[in-house]
Design an enzyme around this catalytic site. Structure first.
Site, PDB file in Angstrom:
ATOM      1  N   HIS A  64     -46.228  62.157  42.349  1.00  0.00           N
ATOM      2  CA  HIS A  64     -45.713  60.762  42.137  1.00  0.00           C
ATOM      3  C   HIS A  64     -45.632  60.101  40.833  1.00  0.00           C
ATOM      4  O   HIS A  64     -46.180  59.017  40.723  1.00  0.00           O
ATOM      5  CB  HIS A  64     -46.258  59.970  43.109  1.00  0.00           C
ATOM      6  CG  HIS A  64     -45.959  60.232  44.594  1.00  0.00           C
ATOM      7  ND1 HIS A  64     -44.768  60.888  44.923  1.00  0.00           N
ATOM      8  CD2 HIS A  64     -46.529  59.869  45.903  1.00  0.00           C
ATOM      9  CE1 HIS A  64     -44.915  60.982  46.310  1.00  0.00           C
ATOM     10  NE2 HIS A  64     -45.906  60.347  46.739  1.00  0.00           N
TER      11      HIS A  64
ATOM     12  N   HIS B 279     -41.445  54.375  48.542  1.00  0.00           N
ATOM     13  CA  HIS B 279     -42.374  55.021  49.510  1.00  0.00           C
ATOM     14  C   HIS B 279     -42.842  54.067  50.683  1.00  0.00           C
ATOM     15  O   HIS B 279     -44.157  53.979  50.750  1.00  0.00           O
ATOM     16  CB  HIS B 279     -43.592  55.472  48.763  1.00  0.00           C
ATOM     17  CG  HIS B 279     -44.457  56.623  49.133  1.00  0.00           C
ATOM     18  ND1 HIS B 279     -45.229  56.311  50.406  1.00  0.00           N
ATOM     19  CD2 HIS B 279     -44.751  57.762  48.838  1.00  0.00           C
ATOM     20  CE1 HIS B 279     -45.791  57.635  50.582  1.00  0.00           C
ATOM     21  NE2 HIS B 279     -45.621  58.235  49.658  1.00  0.00           N
TER      22      HIS B 279
ATOM     23  N   GLU C 256     -38.495  59.264  52.676  1.00  0.00           N
ATOM     24  CA  GLU C 256     -38.398  59.121  51.332  1.00  0.00           C
ATOM     25  C   GLU C 256     -37.018  60.076  50.700  1.00  0.00           C
ATOM     26  O   GLU C 256     -37.260  61.257  50.869  1.00  0.00           O
ATOM     27  CB  GLU C 256     -39.578  59.496  50.570  1.00  0.00           C
ATOM     28  CG  GLU C 256     -40.767  58.911  51.023  1.00  0.00           C
ATOM     29  CD  GLU C 256     -42.107  59.912  50.617  1.00  0.00           C
ATOM     30  OE1 GLU C 256     -42.292  60.047  49.471  1.00  0.00           O
ATOM     31  OE2 GLU C 256     -42.978  60.176  51.343  1.00  0.00           O
TER      32      GLU C 256
HETATM   33  C1  BGC Z   1     -46.240  63.015  49.877  1.00  0.00           C
HETATM   34  C2  BGC Z   1     -47.497  63.100  50.651  1.00  0.00           C
HETATM   35  C3  BGC Z   1     -48.604  62.187  49.809  1.00  0.00           C
HETATM   36  C4  BGC Z   1     -48.197  60.891  49.732  1.00  0.00           C
HETATM   37  C5  BGC Z   1     -49.008  60.164  49.264  1.00  0.00           C
HETATM   38  C6  BGC Z   1     -45.930  61.594  50.270  1.00  0.00           C
HETATM   39  O1  BGC Z   1     -44.544  61.292  49.263  1.00  0.00           O
HETATM   40  O2  BGC Z   1     -45.321  63.755  50.435  1.00  0.00           O
HETATM   41  O3  BGC Z   1     -48.068  64.496  50.503  1.00  0.00           O
HETATM   42  O4  BGC Z   1     -49.976  62.492  50.452  1.00  0.00           O
HETATM   43  O5  BGC Z   1     -46.846  60.895  49.429  1.00  0.00           O
HETATM   44  O6  BGC Z   1     -48.765  58.875  49.586  1.00  0.00           O
END
Ligand code: BGC
Length: 354
Positions: free
Chosen positions: A111, A182, A316
């Site tokens: 991320h 998210h 997402e």
């Molecule tokens: C991921 C997860 C992660 C999460 C964290 C998601 O987009 O796929 O693996 O733990 O984000 O917020």
């Protein structure tokens, strides 16, 4: 009955890295309301009518900036960038030049790195109480990514109860990009139990299999005959306990489904019989990460309730994980002179009982 007020603007008036933060609220003619903050260009709340006409907040989050800053789960409702999802070993190459990112998820980068877009205070412009544009310029080299990236994210609330999110970016040197939102949803209201009873349909024949570090092993896999077959609606719980390697590797559903639907057709939907609320997601993106909140711990949310494991799910829309290192995946390169554009629509409605 739980009531779900919008958070108070004054609790979002704070300062992060010398920039003031705010809460912005939008309301449409149908009575739906959303709240956004410039801290992470994020969706804070979405008050949606349930089948009884009560407005319930279906987005997990916090009622102050401090809540977001101190949360264990950093990504609630946020714009994720420059690269959402994982990059193996935090390394990728562009034209034979190797770039290295911080590792913030075991041996991988997740991320956008340690201080991704979710930690930035974006500039903002509100138009006609309907539309908010957020802007952020990410400096060349920020978090290890090449090129100065000028990014904007707009949120619009339509009169059809849709949250329309548009992303746009340009760069002055070839770089990689993968942006998403998210938001965690619970269609029974945030903090109101887990989402395993939600009925989900995902219009995908294939998904991206991952190893036990959640990195793609190469290629895509058919959903046919697996717990990942959501082509017909089924509850999340139905196959959740199946002893399949992919469910074990993801600690539940945490996978990118291949999306071939155009923006006019839903990539997926989720529905709660209890509230009657249905959420459809529409996108221009080739993938949809379906994540069942497997790593939610015990943050205390807006309702005062703890957000436990499986307390929310995410749709997402994005490019596939680790795309820069997987030559068969759609490209995530952005070059000078090009404009990156993508769109996600979250549409809410009441589903009539069959
Ligand atoms: C991921 C997860 C992660 C999460 C964290 C998601 O987009 O796929 O693996 O733990 O984000 O917020």
């Amino acid at each position: 009955m739980t009531t779900y007020p919008l958070p108070l603007a004054k609790d979002f008036e704070d300062k992060i890295n010398n920039k003031n933060t705010h809460l912005i609220t939008l309301r449409n003619r149908a009575g739906m309301q959303i709240a956004l903050t410039d801290y992470g260009a994020r969706l804070v709340s979405a008050l949606v009518p349930d089948k009884y006409g009560n407005l319930i907040d279906v987005v997990l989050g916090f009622d102050s900036i401090k809540g977001y800053v101190n949360a264990q789960e950093q990504y609630h409702g946020a714009t994720i960038g420059r690269f959402c999802n994982r990059i193996a070993a935090g390394k990728f190459c562009i034209d034979d030049q190797e770039f290295t990112l911080a590792l913030n998820n075991g041996p991988n980068s997740l991320h956008g790195g340690k201080e991704g877009f979710h930690t930035k205070v974006w500039d903002r412009q509100v138009s006609f109480k309907k539309l908010v544009d957020f802007y952020y310029v990410s400096a060349d080299g920020e978090e290890g990514f090449p090129g100065e990236l000028k990014t904007s994210v707009s949120y619009e609330l339509s009169n059809e109860n849709e949250i329309i999110i548009k992303f746009r970016a340009t760069t002055n040197a070839t770089t990689i990009i993968n942006l998403t939102n998210h938001a965690y949803f619970n269609l029974n209201g945030e903090g109101n139990g887990d989402v395993l009873n939600h009925i989900v349909q995902i219009n995908s024949d294939e998904f991206v299999p991952i190893n036990d570090q959640q990195i793609p092993e190469g290629g895509v896999m058919p959903v046919e005959g697996t717990a990942f077959d959501f082509r017909e609606p089924k509850s999340i719980a139905q196959d959740f306990e199946a002893k399949e390697e992919q469910l074990i590797n993801g600690t539940g559903y945490d996978h990118c489904f291949v999306n071939k639907q155009p923006l006019s057709q839903a990539a997926a939907h989720a529905y709660s019989k209890d509230s009657g609320i249905c959420l459809e997601v529409f996108t221009t993106e080739p993938g949809l990460q379906f994540y069942t909140g497997n790593f939610l711990a015990d943050d205390q949310g807006k309702s005062g309730h703890k957000y436990l494991r499986y307390g929310g799910f995410c749709f997402e829309a994005q490019h596939y994980p680790d795309s820069p290192n997987q030559k068969d995946f759609p490209t995530v390169l952005l070059k000078p002179g090009e404009v990156f554009q993508s769109e996600i629509r979250y549409k809410f409605s009441i589903k009539k009982e069959a």
